[in-house]
Write a protein that holds these residues in place. Sequence first.
Motif, PDB file in Angstrom:
ATOM      1  N   PHE A  94      50.529  60.860  30.238  1.00 43.21           N
ATOM      2  CA  PHE A  94      49.183  60.717  29.689  1.00 43.21           C
ATOM      3  C   PHE A  94      49.228  60.072  28.302  1.00 43.21           C
ATOM      4  N   HIS A  95      50.159  60.546  27.470  1.00 46.82           N
ATOM      5  CA  HIS A  95      50.234  60.036  26.101  1.00 46.82           C
ATOM      6  C   HIS A  95      50.634  58.566  26.076  1.00 46.82           C
ATOM      7  N   ALA A  96      51.617  58.206  26.912  1.00 49.33           N
ATOM      8  CA  ALA A  96      52.072  56.817  26.922  1.00 49.33           C
ATOM      9  C   ALA A  96      50.968  55.886  27.401  1.00 49.33           C
ATOM     10  N   ALA A  97      50.228  56.312  28.420  1.00 50.42           N
ATOM     11  CA  ALA A  97      49.130  55.484  28.925  1.00 50.42           C
ATOM     12  C   ALA A  97      48.033  55.346  27.875  1.00 50.42           C
ATOM     13  N   ALA A  98      47.701  56.446  27.200  1.00 54.49           N
ATOM     14  CA  ALA A  98      46.658  56.403  26.174  1.00 54.49           C
ATOM     15  C   ALA A  98      47.098  55.552  24.985  1.00 54.49           C
ATOM     16  N   LEU A  99      48.363  55.683  24.577  1.00 57.49           N
ATOM     17  CA  LEU A  99      48.854  54.910  23.432  1.00 57.49           C
ATOM     18  C   LEU A  99      48.821  53.413  23.740  1.00 57.49           C
ATOM     19  N   ARG A 100      49.181  53.046  24.952  1.00 59.43           N
ATOM     20  CA  ARG A 100      49.150  51.636  25.345  1.00 59.43           C
ATOM     21  C   ARG A 100      47.723  51.095  25.257  1.00 59.43           C
ATOM     22  N   GLN A 101      46.756  51.871  25.730  1.00 59.07           N
ATOM     23  CA  GLN A 101      45.361  51.438  25.645  1.00 59.07           C
ATOM     24  C   GLN A 101      44.880  51.399  24.198  1.00 59.07           C
ATOM     25  N   LEU A 102      45.285  52.390  23.421  1.00 57.60           N
ATOM     26  CA  LEU A 102      44.845  52.453  22.023  1.00 57.60           C
ATOM     27  C   LEU A 102      45.381  51.263  21.229  1.00 57.60           C
ATOM     28  N   GLN A 103      46.639  50.923  21.456  1.00 53.59           N
ATOM     29  CA  GLN A 103      47.224  49.771  20.757  1.00 53.59           C
ATOM     30  C   GLN A 103      46.491  48.482  21.102  1.00 53.59           C
ATOM     31  N   PHE A 104      46.025  48.376  22.340  1.00 55.60           N
ATOM     32  CA  PHE A 104      45.344  47.153  22.774  1.00 55.60           C
ATOM     33  C   PHE A 104      43.916  47.074  22.231  1.00 55.60           C
ATOM     34  N   PHE A 105      43.206  48.206  22.276  1.00 56.50           N
ATOM     35  CA  PHE A 105      41.786  48.179  21.950  1.00 56.50           C
ATOM     36  C   PHE A 105      41.480  48.489  20.482  1.00 56.50           C
ATOM     37  N   VAL A 110      38.088  49.414  16.385  1.00 56.58           N
ATOM     38  CA  VAL A 110      38.131  50.032  15.056  1.00 56.58           C
ATOM     39  C   VAL A 110      38.381  48.995  13.980  1.00 56.58           C
ATOM     40  N   GLY A 111      39.354  48.112  14.219  1.00 58.72           N
ATOM     41  CA  GLY A 111      39.705  47.092  13.241  1.00 58.72           C
ATOM     42  C   GLY A 111      40.910  47.496  12.417  1.00 58.72           C
ATOM     43  N   GLY A 112      41.664  46.495  11.971  1.00 64.96           N
ATOM     44  CA  GLY A 112      42.854  46.771  11.180  1.00 64.96           C
ATOM     45  C   GLY A 112      44.031  47.156  12.049  1.00 64.96           C
ATOM     46  N   ALA A 113      45.062  47.677  11.384  1.00 61.08           N
ATOM     47  CA  ALA A 113      46.284  48.062  12.095  1.00 61.08           C
ATOM     48  C   ALA A 113      46.214  49.522  12.526  1.00 61.08           C
TER      49      ALA A 113
END
Length: 714
Positions: A94-105, A110-113
């Motif tokens: 779950f965490h890996a899938a969410a992190l991958r989406q978060l890094q992309f979106f 949100v903007g920025g790094a």
Amino acid sequence: MSTMDESSLEERILAGLDDEQRTVATTLTGPLCVLAGAGTGKTRAITHRIAYGVHSGVYNPQRLLAVTFTARAAAEMRTRLRDLGAGSVQARTFHAAALRQLQFFWPQAVGGALPAVLDHKAQLIAEAARRLRISTDRASIRDLAAEIEWAKVSMLTPETYLTHAQGRGEPGGLEPVAIGRLFQAYEDVKTDRNVIDFEDVLLITVGILQEDPRVAATVREQYRHFVVDEYQDVSPLQQRMLDLWLGGREELCVVGDASQTIYSFTGATSRHLLEFPGRYPTAQVVKLVRDYRSTPQVVQLANSLLAARRSGGPAADTGWSSPLELIAQRPGGPVPAFVECSDDEAEAAAVAARIKALVAAGTRPSEIAVLFRTNGQSAAYEQALASVGIGYQLRGGERFFARKEVRDAILQLRAASRSVDDEPVGQLVRDILATLGYTAEPPQSGGAVRERWESLAALVALADDLVAARGASDSGFSLADFVAELQERSVAQHAPTVQGVTLASLHSAKGLEWDAVFLVGLSEGLMPISFADSAQAVDEERRLLYVGITRAREFLNLSWSTARTPGGRANRKPSRFLDGLRPDSQQHSGRSSGSGTGTSARGKRGRKTLELAACRVCGSMLSSGAERKVGRCQNCPPSYEEATFDALRQWRLRQAKEADVPAFVVFTDATLVAIAEARPQSPAELSQLAGVGPAKLERYGPAVLEILAPDSDS
């Protein structure tokens, strides 16, 4: 590929599945709930389902997401899918899938790094505690970190934590109000440092999916089908993210077993699994109960453990589902051994001796495990195994791919993969690792030399296994392929098998299996653990022992000690869970799973070994020592006559004054209530009550029985 080739491939995927597994594998659409008992081949069923769906054209492999709970489980799923020709399917935690989406979106939403993700909370929690001038140590910080994690996966904030913290105790020695303040301070420290933790990865992803329709639409377009393994361990936060991924669609397959719910303390709940048919009325439910892992003797013991559970009251019963009754498919094996030892040291020595005999008889050390309730129990077994010359590995210790010899080996193999000719991979790996100390035979010495050799031997064995699994394909299996596999496993922490006895906690053993399993320290206070002070908590301890039992394929040894140290007082009792399972014990009527210990009985040393565990009025579990003494929960009205209880109380007061001692020294209130309600009519009946030992029976028995006599004035 021709239609005939495709048809034969699909049939090969389904070949070897039993009827229920085949039903899972061929049910490709609509909501599907797979209730899979331990050892019933659930991973095989769902990976073959995915592969069958891909090869039959129902699934686009890039648009299916399989999620599970550990990196190791996800890596194993990817390996199986690759072997089935469906290697492009994503299998993640779950965490890996969410992190991958978060890094992309993140940039567009949100903007920025994206802030850095914390590996551990300890340092920031310690800083938050210092800001509040709260004293902490390593143990309290660990407990506070776990509590904050529970709060966040339960989707609580520092403001809402207090209203949901009732019954949570005092983690880290702090009251709920103080933990709420610390929770807020921890969030402030993270903001100051511009970092997020693992729970934030899920929370922020959920927030973006909820607030940004464009992002949600993109994710739902990308993923059309979902498979969730170990669904009994889903937290409210993970369930919320899954709902947002689905967006009201029903292309979902979940797999789980409520009897293996052992992570409630982290926020996991089997409620979502149990309520799945209600949420999806059209869902097909398939039960996998054929156990291919364990012998009939082990399976029978596991079934009996769950069947022995009795009502723990309405709240506990709501969270306990009827367990799947496993049906063993393997030939018969040895009867599980139950061993009582005089002390912890003797128990460790007995286990080490049995392990040495198994190894001498041909069982590989890597196929043996010693499982315990707490990590602090491992030291005795490390010492005992070392003393008989048996190597071991401590699960949860140094990670395999972090070991220096493993890092050096991967560097050597990578360098060689750029220049070697087309030679057999197995022999190449042996030749390359020989420069680092690998030999065909293990070294005679132990310690660091043996551990280094075992690490290199594990890499050689992995190479052989992969060649056997993939070497027959059209493209073969090269050294470069092996290096790529090692790199992927390193990222996922999917370590190969090391030749040594595994020492592990019961929690960390989930998902693993061995030929021989030693369940140690099975005494009251350790199993169930002493702080399991509610019916629900004791039910979870029962499930934890069930998980331990079902790790064993053939040999199972259950042991406990009657004293902690040699020559110490033998005041320990075997776990209540073993009553009715041990050859020399019996299941008592009216017994509760929850706390207890059944009806009173005298042990061979003349001490009481069992106490009432179920309320004799309503049948619910008795959670406190006072309730167990009385034999009645606090919600049920007392059944004694007021005159009788008053007469006993006046007598106790006189005795206390004469002896110049507090009244409770004569008998506690709970014992006095128990006497008044039971109205024993003989010394034998009186002696069965909790709190009436031999000395008190001799000193006070005649007077108490006189008060209780039918023709007395009371």
